[in-house]
Design a protein around this motif. Sequence first.
Motif, short mmCIF file in Angstrom:
data_model
loop_
_atom_site.label_atom_id
_atom_site.label_comp_id
_atom_site.label_asym_id
_atom_site.label_seq_id
_atom_site.Cartn_x
_atom_site.Cartn_y
_atom_site.Cartn_z
N GLU A 131 1.02 3.97 -2.92
CA GLU A 131 0.48 5.88 -2.87
C GLU A 131 1.89 6.06 -3.04
OE1 GLU A 131 0.12 8.64 1.46
OE2 GLU A 131 0.62 5.89 1.71
N ARG A 132 2.92 5.45 -2.95
CA ARG A 132 4.30 6.85 -3.61
C ARG A 132 4.53 6.60 -4.41
NH1 ARG A 132 3.47 6.14 1.96
NH2 ARG A 132 4.89 7.02 3.51
N LYS A 149 3.09 0.79 9.50
CA LYS A 149 3.69 2.39 9.62
C LYS A 149 4.63 2.76 9.63
CE LYS A 149 0.52 4.03 6.11
NZ LYS A 149 0.20 3.63 5.01
N THR A 191 2.06 6.41 -6.69
CA THR A 191 0.79 7.85 -6.91
C THR A 191 0.71 8.96 -6.85
OG1 THR A 191 -1.05 5.99 -6.68
CG2 THR A 191 -1.57 8.41 -6.91
N LEU A 192 2.00 9.41 -5.66
CA LEU A 192 1.86 10.43 -5.39
C LEU A 192 3.32 11.34 -5.99
CD1 LEU A 192 2.55 10.77 -1.28
CD2 LEU A 192 0.42 12.33 -3.11
N GLU A 222 0.71 -1.37 -0.14
CA GLU A 222 0.06 -0.01 -0.07
C GLU A 222 1.04 1.47 -0.23
OE1 GLU A 222 -2.59 -3.09 1.84
OE2 GLU A 222 -0.35 -3.11 1.44
N ASP A 223 2.23 1.61 0.57
CA ASP A 223 3.17 2.38 0.39
C ASP A 223 3.60 2.58 -0.95
OD1 ASP A 223 2.40 2.54 3.26
OD2 ASP A 223 3.66 1.20 3.83
#
Length: 615
Positions: free
Chosen positions: A472-473, A563, A475-476, A468-469
């Motif tokens: 997310e990264r 996290k 995508t950013l 998931e991290d």
Amino acid sequence: MEAGICYIKPEYLVTEANGSSDTINTENSETNKRKREDGEDKAGGNKKWDKKERKRGQNKNRPVFKDERYSHLCHSLIDGTGGEPCSLANCRYVHDLDAFLAAKGEDLGPKCYVYTTKGYCARGVSCRFSKAHTSEQGRNLKREDYDDKAPPTTFNGVSSEIQVRLRKHEYDFSRSKELIKLAEKLRDVRKQIEQKKKDGKQEQSVGTIEEKQSETSEKLDGEQQIDSKEPVTQDNPPVATEASTGCAIDDSPVGRDADQKPAVDFREKLVLSPLTTLGNLPFRRICKEFGADITCGEMACAQPLLKGMGQEWALTKRHQSEDVFGVQLCGNNPNMLNQAAQVIHETAQADFIDLNIGCPIDLIYQQGGGSALMRRTNILELTVRSCAVLSDRLPFTVKMRTGIYADKSVAHELLPLVEEWGASAVTLHGRSREQRYTKHANWNYIEECAAKAKRMPVIGNGDILSYEDYVERRTLAPHVSSVMIGRGALIKPWIFQEIKEKQAWSPSSSQRYEMLQKFSNYGLEHWGSDTKGVETTRRFLLEWQSFLYRYIPEALQTAPPQKINARPQKYRGRDEMETLMSSGNAADWVKLSESLLGRVPDGFSFVPKHKANAF
């Protein structure tokens, strides 16, 4: 410190009612300790940023165990009695075999991993599993299927011949010196152009200087090609003269460049970060088995490499399973860095060379290396320009941070320059030197910098601990070509597998224990199965355990995934082994090591090298 809380399911929480355990994370005490270290005022909650009182970085005064003399047996007795006697008059090692065997102690197990996998254990009777491969007469055995001509499984390091030539300053670095001179000319021409434009001179004058810059650049690029009067073939290999060892072999179809691989493709790859101390060869083998695409050795300093120091050259060693492998260099002098890059190119098997300009260690920074090079742009330019043209088949990459200070990022200015100077790829860690690991990585800034690159791949690094991290990264930061993983791989080496399979994997305590067993076996194969090798393996296993214990099984969390900076509530595992593995107490890590590598020596104590104060 930006650290949240990882909430644990109620049935696994440790409360005052059900007691506590020595093998449970002491979250409250650890948190309070770190609050005191950070200077937090108990009354008002205000932080007093007193740098002298803050404890961070490394445990520099930690006790380091040193083995006794009995662990070093003379090589003439390694295979037992009956061999050739020692020919050295002043041999430093033990020659009393009976006394050595008595002091060595009992074997640690019935099987020797090295003998089982290879058919011969080079540690002989000094091996801590020697009964598995010694005869009734005490002689070391070789299995019938052992092939002493089989190619080695580990490469690189420094030969005694090269070591002597480096120490006597007889290695030929004339090519390196020429590249530095050409890089200096190109830098000076660039400065003239900038000064002319700044002074508002005529465009014609600027154009003349730019033509000169182009000519110098072409000459610098042309240095990659080495002319030869006769074509080099398998029957006519290049011959090195007695006085000149460092011959350039860029175009030679033999030797280490026999398989002329294309330049490394750094796009859409999972890269294992070059981790000081913890990124050793056995650990990299574990990560490769879990799916890491590219690995890199630990940071090696240029000066000790050029002095032929075996301990530093050991950091360049590569296992055969590492199909794409790089060597990372650190230094403060372009001449030394280019010479180190040259000797690595000519003597080692590496697919790329990486320059570390993000290292936050005080000793490195104060000497002008590591992250200090981010403010020494003249030195950085010479280094990148000269190393980038060393070989067209040996990409030169750069690893940097956002900057030195938290409030002054400079990577967006440096990254386009580094690309212009010839770097094949850049890795950007989304924190400054000042932040170390105590803040979240700034992926928005990583994306800003990656967007400035024209064609050069940019590898993002920081705070990835789950699939998931990763999503997310990415995508950013859509302009980021690949992702590098450091602490996430130390806590969860199987993170590469999770990302490739696009789903979480929650190994049981027994599966995690098998991984530790595999690391121990790889360590015994790499560092040796004698007493010294066992204790070296134990030390690196304990260092790794200082990160492994931070993994929290998915089934215990109320809101997975975990996290990287989130501390767990005080909890107990689903079984005793899982509870033991979750302990932040170094004494419990030693217990784990004893189940794998036998009892620790008398007087043994362990303090982790890295404080890891950012959970």
